[in-house]
Design an enzyme around this catalytic site. Sequence first.
Site, PDB file in Angstrom:
ATOM      1  N   VAL A   1       7.113  77.023  -7.736  1.00 45.64           N
ATOM      2  CA  VAL A   1       5.921  77.406  -8.494  1.00 45.64           C
ATOM      3  C   VAL A   1       6.031  76.787  -9.877  1.00 45.64           C
ATOM      4  O   VAL A   1       7.020  76.993 -10.576  1.00 45.64           O
ATOM      5  CB  VAL A   1       5.795  78.943  -8.624  1.00 45.64           C
ATOM      6  CG1 VAL A   1       4.563  79.307  -9.433  1.00 45.64           C
ATOM      7  CG2 VAL A   1       5.753  79.599  -7.248  1.00 45.64           C
ATOM      8  N   VAL A   2       5.002  76.030 -10.254  1.00 39.78           N
ATOM      9  CA  VAL A   2       4.928  75.439 -11.583  1.00 39.78           C
ATOM     10  C   VAL A   2       3.646  75.965 -12.220  1.00 39.78           C
ATOM     11  O   VAL A   2       2.552  75.690 -11.726  1.00 39.78           O
ATOM     12  CB  VAL A   2       4.918  73.896 -11.522  1.00 39.78           C
ATOM     13  CG1 VAL A   2       4.915  73.305 -12.926  1.00 39.78           C
ATOM     14  CG2 VAL A   2       6.097  73.368 -10.711  1.00 39.78           C
ATOM     15  N   ILE A   3       3.808  76.744 -13.291  1.00 35.31           N
ATOM     16  CA  ILE A   3       2.662  77.328 -13.985  1.00 35.31           C
ATOM     17  C   ILE A   3       2.469  76.598 -15.302  1.00 35.31           C
ATOM     18  O   ILE A   3       3.423  76.410 -16.067  1.00 35.31           O
ATOM     19  CB  ILE A   3       2.870  78.839 -14.218  1.00 35.31           C
ATOM     20  CG1 ILE A   3       3.001  79.562 -12.867  1.00 35.31           C
ATOM     21  CG2 ILE A   3       1.714  79.421 -15.033  1.00 35.31           C
ATOM     22  CD1 ILE A   3       3.305  81.047 -12.973  1.00 35.31           C
TER      23      ILE A   3
ATOM     24  N   HIS B   1       5.061  69.346 -20.329  1.00 32.74           N
ATOM     25  CA  HIS B   1       6.093  69.467 -19.293  1.00 32.74           C
ATOM     26  C   HIS B   1       5.503  69.802 -17.928  1.00 32.74           C
ATOM     27  O   HIS B   1       5.986  69.317 -16.893  1.00 32.74           O
ATOM     28  CB  HIS B   1       7.123  70.532 -19.710  1.00 32.74           C
ATOM     29  CG  HIS B   1       8.309  70.616 -18.818  1.00 32.74           C
ATOM     30  ND1 HIS B   1       9.232  69.594 -18.705  1.00 32.74           N
ATOM     31  CD2 HIS B   1       8.734  71.597 -17.985  1.00 32.74           C
ATOM     32  CE1 HIS B   1      10.171  69.945 -17.839  1.00 32.74           C
ATOM     33  NE2 HIS B   1       9.892  71.156 -17.386  1.00 32.74           N
TER      34      HIS B   1
ATOM     35  N   ALA C   1      11.766  72.372  -9.691  1.00 30.92           N
ATOM     36  CA  ALA C   1      10.946  71.559  -8.794  1.00 30.92           C
ATOM     37  C   ALA C   1      11.332  70.080  -8.837  1.00 30.92           C
ATOM     38  O   ALA C   1      11.210  69.381  -7.828  1.00 30.92           O
ATOM     39  CB  ALA C   1       9.465  71.732  -9.136  1.00 30.92           C
ATOM     40  N   LEU C   2      11.797  69.606  -9.974  1.00 33.27           N
ATOM     41  CA  LEU C   2      12.191  68.202 -10.065  1.00 33.27           C
ATOM     42  C   LEU C   2      13.397  67.880  -9.186  1.00 33.27           C
ATOM     43  O   LEU C   2      13.587  66.725  -8.795  1.00 33.27           O
ATOM     44  CB  LEU C   2      12.485  67.812 -11.514  1.00 33.27           C
ATOM     45  CG  LEU C   2      11.269  67.738 -12.427  1.00 33.27           C
ATOM     46  CD1 LEU C   2      11.701  67.499 -13.869  1.00 33.27           C
ATOM     47  CD2 LEU C   2      10.311  66.643 -11.970  1.00 33.27           C
TER      48      LEU C   2
ATOM     49  N   ARG D   1      -2.008  82.497  -3.927  1.00 34.10           N
ATOM     50  CA  ARG D   1      -1.587  81.389  -3.080  1.00 34.10           C
ATOM     51  C   ARG D   1      -0.256  81.651  -2.378  1.00 34.10           C
ATOM     52  O   ARG D   1      -0.032  81.199  -1.268  1.00 34.10           O
ATOM     53  CB  ARG D   1      -1.518  80.104  -3.909  1.00 34.10           C
ATOM     54  CG  ARG D   1      -2.898  79.576  -4.222  1.00 34.10           C
ATOM     55  CD  ARG D   1      -2.928  78.641  -5.431  1.00 34.10           C
ATOM     56  NE  ARG D   1      -4.285  78.147  -5.655  1.00 34.10           N
ATOM     57  CZ  ARG D   1      -5.258  78.838  -6.215  1.00 34.10           C
ATOM     58  NH1 ARG D   1      -5.042  80.085  -6.616  1.00 34.10           N
ATOM     59  NH2 ARG D   1      -6.457  78.325  -6.382  1.00 34.10           N
TER      60      ARG D   1
END
Length: 139
Positions: free
Chosen positions: A66-68, A74, A42-43, A112
């Site tokens: 997706v960031v869980i 982090h 994502a970065l 989502r």
Amino acid sequence: MAKFLIVEARFYDHLNDMLVAGAKAALKAAGHQVDVITVPGALEIPGAISLAEQSGDYEGYVAIGVVIRGETYHFEIVAGESARGIMALTMDGIAIGNGILTVENEEQALVRADPKQKDKGGEAAKAALALLALKEKFA
């Protein structure tokens, strides 16, 4: 007809597949062309959008990932900095829909991501379409 680029940070394949499907469906239903590229995380999404924008090949973008939340800090860095980067590009006049999910667990992400439920990929594409329309209105 405009040309859109979906930039996906492919980490959770099954979730990304749903998000990309929702985004593609929304863009194609609106009569637009779609390309998809993959970045490591994502970065890297804002940087990839910035590079693509310099090419002049695309009128709009959809960020997918997706960031869980995990056990470390982090999560906050990735979620916050990817959103900050996308917002900075948007403030520069680039039409971007942010479909990066930032969730507590995979169950939240599934609901989502699924086009038959919350369809956040489709919603992000519709946001990009709305911003492109505003950009054209004010041009």
